[in-house]
Design a protein around this motif. Structure first.
Motif, PDB file in Angstrom:
ATOM      1  N   ALA A 224       0.881  -1.294   0.126  1.00  0.00           N
ATOM      2  CA  ALA A 224      -0.010   0.151   0.101  1.00  0.00           C
ATOM      3  C   ALA A 224       0.803   1.144   0.011  1.00  0.00           C
ATOM      4  N   LEU A 225       1.906   1.184   0.777  1.00  0.00           N
ATOM      5  CA  LEU A 225       2.746   2.352   0.856  1.00  0.00           C
ATOM      6  C   LEU A 225       3.668   2.629  -0.527  1.00  0.00           C
ATOM      7  N   ARG A 226       3.985   1.356  -1.038  1.00  0.00           N
ATOM      8  CA  ARG A 226       4.643   1.728  -2.342  1.00  0.00           C
ATOM      9  C   ARG A 226       3.602   2.233  -3.478  1.00  0.00           C
ATOM     10  N   ALA A 227       2.671   1.704  -3.485  1.00  0.00           N
ATOM     11  CA  ALA A 227       1.451   1.957  -4.305  1.00  0.00           C
ATOM     12  C   ALA A 227       0.970   3.516  -4.198  1.00  0.00           C
ATOM     13  N   ARG A 228       0.908   4.022  -2.945  1.00  0.00           N
ATOM     14  CA  ARG A 228       0.708   5.486  -2.769  1.00  0.00           C
ATOM     15  C   ARG A 228       1.821   6.284  -3.224  1.00  0.00           C
ATOM     16  N   ALA A 229       2.829   5.895  -3.007  1.00  0.00           N
ATOM     17  CA  ALA A 229       4.000   6.550  -3.137  1.00  0.00           C
ATOM     18  C   ALA A 229       4.139   6.985  -4.714  1.00  0.00           C
ATOM     19  N   GLU A 230       4.035   5.700  -5.388  1.00  0.00           N
ATOM     20  CA  GLU A 230       3.960   6.019  -6.879  1.00  0.00           C
ATOM     21  C   GLU A 230       3.011   6.615  -7.531  1.00  0.00           C
ATOM     22  N   ALA A 231       1.893   6.736  -6.853  1.00  0.00           N
ATOM     23  CA  ALA A 231       0.786   7.368  -7.275  1.00  0.00           C
ATOM     24  C   ALA A 231       1.043   8.910  -7.084  1.00  0.00           C
ATOM     25  N   ALA A 232       1.748   9.139  -5.774  1.00  0.00           N
ATOM     26  CA  ALA A 232       1.928  10.738  -5.506  1.00  0.00           C
ATOM     27  C   ALA A 232       2.994  11.162  -6.469  1.00  0.00           C
ATOM     28  N   THR A 233       3.800  10.459  -7.221  1.00  0.00           N
ATOM     29  CA  THR A 233       4.627  11.041  -8.058  1.00  0.00           C
ATOM     30  C   THR A 233       4.315  11.268  -9.382  1.00  0.00           C
ATOM     31  N   THR A 234       2.957  10.851  -9.710  1.00  0.00           N
ATOM     32  CA  THR A 234       2.365  10.990 -10.992  1.00  0.00           C
ATOM     33  C   THR A 234       2.143  12.486 -11.366  1.00  0.00           C
TER      34      THR A 234
ATOM     35  N   GLU B 116      11.253  19.031  -0.167  1.00  0.00           N
ATOM     36  CA  GLU B 116       9.964  18.478  -1.061  1.00  0.00           C
ATOM     37  C   GLU B 116       9.713  17.186  -1.049  1.00  0.00           C
ATOM     38  N   GLY B 117      10.773  16.431  -1.414  1.00  0.00           N
ATOM     39  CA  GLY B 117      10.753  14.939  -1.521  1.00  0.00           C
ATOM     40  C   GLY B 117      10.562  14.498  -0.093  1.00  0.00           C
ATOM     41  N   HIS B 118      11.249  14.973   0.896  1.00  0.00           N
ATOM     42  CA  HIS B 118      11.141  14.600   2.073  1.00  0.00           C
ATOM     43  C   HIS B 118       9.535  14.686   2.655  1.00  0.00           C
ATOM     44  N   ARG B 119       9.138  15.790   2.519  1.00  0.00           N
ATOM     45  CA  ARG B 119       7.617  15.880   2.739  1.00  0.00           C
ATOM     46  C   ARG B 119       6.683  14.967   2.143  1.00  0.00           C
ATOM     47  N   LEU B 120       6.992  14.749   0.687  1.00  0.00           N
ATOM     48  CA  LEU B 120       6.138  13.847  -0.156  1.00  0.00           C
ATOM     49  C   LEU B 120       6.179  12.392   0.565  1.00  0.00           C
ATOM     50  N   ILE B 121       7.287  11.915   0.894  1.00  0.00           N
ATOM     51  CA  ILE B 121       7.381  10.548   1.260  1.00  0.00           C
ATOM     52  C   ILE B 121       6.672  10.331   2.717  1.00  0.00           C
ATOM     53  N   ARG B 122       7.259  11.329   3.554  1.00  0.00           N
ATOM     54  CA  ARG B 122       6.774  11.282   4.975  1.00  0.00           C
ATOM     55  C   ARG B 122       5.079  11.426   5.175  1.00  0.00           C
ATOM     56  N   GLY B 123       4.731  12.544   4.270  1.00  0.00           N
ATOM     57  CA  GLY B 123       3.095  12.531   4.118  1.00  0.00           C
ATOM     58  C   GLY B 123       2.600  11.476   3.753  1.00  0.00           C
ATOM     59  N   VAL B 124       3.065  10.475   2.736  1.00  0.00           N
ATOM     60  CA  VAL B 124       2.427   9.457   2.274  1.00  0.00           C
ATOM     61  C   VAL B 124       2.460   8.167   3.381  1.00  0.00           C
ATOM     62  N   ALA B 125       3.588   8.340   3.946  1.00  0.00           N
ATOM     63  CA  ALA B 125       3.878   7.089   4.920  1.00  0.00           C
ATOM     64  C   ALA B 125       3.246   7.280   6.200  1.00  0.00           C
ATOM     65  N   GLN B 126       2.870   8.597   6.547  1.00  0.00           N
ATOM     66  CA  GLN B 126       2.222   9.156   7.884  1.00  0.00           C
ATOM     67  C   GLN B 126       0.631   8.692   7.486  1.00  0.00           C
ATOM     68  N   GLU B 127       0.179   8.988   6.592  1.00  0.00           N
ATOM     69  CA  GLU B 127      -1.084   8.507   6.159  1.00  0.00           C
ATOM     70  C   GLU B 127      -1.514   7.232   6.352  1.00  0.00           C
ATOM     71  N   LEU B 128      -0.592   6.141   6.002  1.00  0.00           N
ATOM     72  CA  LEU B 128      -0.698   4.789   6.302  1.00  0.00           C
ATOM     73  C   LEU B 128      -0.155   4.190   7.591  1.00  0.00           C
TER      74      LEU B 128
END
Length: 173
Positions: A24-34, A124-136
């Motif tokens: 789920a984390l991988r899928a969410r991170a991949e979707a966030a980079t679209t 910005e990349g740190h925030r993207l990753i931490r945000g997706v991870a925190q949501e899950l």
């Protein structure tokens, strides 16, 4: 029923533990980079986000990789920055450097005629990753190398203070 994509009924947050949480984390991170300059790359222990850092000079290229390592059993991840720089010098010489650890920096540039502007912030990349991870429901832990560096720095500081105290005792009138 609790699955990796839905909230846990008891706590109201997502369940990070287990292989489904990692998927789920991988899928969410991949979707966030679209639609962003970040390129998602699946790796066995987690994933990487790769981005080209704009440089004002055409002689320098820089690539920033956010390396994420997942520990699904604990619901934790580590984040390491890897910055690769390639500089082409005069007479065909080149210099390549690789820096690994925590990198926090910002760059910006503008073309000579002012028509193109480029900026980059590693945060910005740190925030993207931490945000997706925190949501899950994932928690970030420090990499072992960063922990070792903190211990070495503290030990060096203690030795320096001890040396200053010893010098003060010896040379005090």
């Amino acid at each position: 029923m609790n699955d990796a994509s839905g909230p846990d009924d008891r706590s109201g947050r997502n369940d990070a533990a287990g292989p489904r949480g990692a998927e789920a984390l991988r899928a969410r991170a991949e979707a966030a980079t679209t639609g962003t300059p970040y390129r998602y790359r699946w790796t066995e222990p987690g994933f990487d986000l790769v981005v080209d850092v704009p440089q004002p000079s055409g002689r320098v290229t820089q690539v920033h990789t956010y390396r994420v390592r997942l520990r699904p059993a604990e619901g934790t991840f580590t984040l390491t920055d890897v910055v690769r720089t390639h500089e082409r010098g005069p007479f065909g010489t080149t210099q390549k450097t690789v820096e690994s650890g925590r990198a926090r920096y910002r760059t910006w540039s503008r073309s000579l005629d002012g028509t193109e502007r480029h900026s980059f912030s590693s945060a910005e990349g740190h925030r993207l990753i931490r945000g997706v991870a925190q949501e899950l429901g994932w928690r970030e832990t420090r990499p072992a190398t960063e922990k070792a560096a903190l211990v070495a720095g503290a030990l060096g500081g203690l030795i320096a203070v001890g040396t200053l105290v010893a010098l003060a005792v010896v040379f005090w009138p």
